[in-house]
Write a protein that holds these residues in place. Structure first.
Motif, short mmCIF file in Angstrom:
data_model
loop_
_atom_site.label_atom_id
_atom_site.label_comp_id
_atom_site.label_asym_id
_atom_site.label_seq_id
_atom_site.Cartn_x
_atom_site.Cartn_y
_atom_site.Cartn_z
N SER A 29 40.11 9.94 67.96
CA SER A 29 40.32 8.49 67.82
C SER A 29 39.03 7.73 68.06
O SER A 29 38.67 6.83 67.28
N LEU A 49 45.53 5.80 62.67
CA LEU A 49 44.41 4.90 62.96
C LEU A 49 43.91 4.20 61.70
O LEU A 49 43.58 3.02 61.73
N ASP A 61 43.62 4.17 71.12
CA ASP A 61 43.47 5.59 70.85
C ASP A 61 44.85 6.22 70.72
O ASP A 61 45.83 5.73 71.27
N GLU A 106 46.21 1.33 61.00
CA GLU A 106 46.05 0.24 61.96
C GLU A 106 44.75 -0.52 61.72
O GLU A 106 44.72 -1.75 61.79
N THR A 163 38.32 -2.43 64.40
CA THR A 163 38.39 -1.15 65.10
C THR A 163 38.97 -1.32 66.50
O THR A 163 39.04 -0.35 67.24
N ARG A 191 36.96 5.55 65.24
CA ARG A 191 36.70 4.11 65.45
C ARG A 191 35.20 3.83 65.46
O ARG A 191 34.73 2.85 64.87
#
Length: 100
Positions: A87, A65, A79, A68, A75, A91
């Motif tokens: 997740s 995450l 997930d 990414e 954000t 975020r």
């Protein structure tokens, strides 16, 4: 030579003036997930994460995450299956920090 030094100092000063650190937290699977964002010129340059969620599942999910979010500068990422609460907590914490 003096001009080069002066210009270099001005550039460094302007870069440092846009650097800031933002912190926030949100609930993960078992406990709070705390993030520290290093931002420069309105962009996220690094994300540090502290958590107590089970490392076996949360660790790889958080790493993916982070990559990414840094890549997209958002954000709005999916997930990670099997680590949904972690997740969502990550975020949410990053989003809160960005809004500060």
């Amino acid at each position: 030579m003096k001009k080069v030094v002066l210009i270099t100092l001005m550039i460094l000063w302007s870069l440092l003036s846009f650097a800031e650190t933002k912190e926030a937290s949100a609930m993960g699977f078992k406990d709070e997930i705390r993030v520290v964002l290093d931002m420069q010129g309105g962009k996220i340059v690094s994300i540090e994460v502290q958590h107590r969620d089970p490392e076996r599942v949360a660790g790889p999910a958080i790493q993916q995450l982070k990559q990414e979010i840094l890549s997209k500068q958002s954000t709005e990422v999916d997930d990670i299956a099997g680590a949904t609460a972690t997740s969502q907590g990550l975020r949410e914490a990053v989003q809160k920090a960005m809004e500060k």
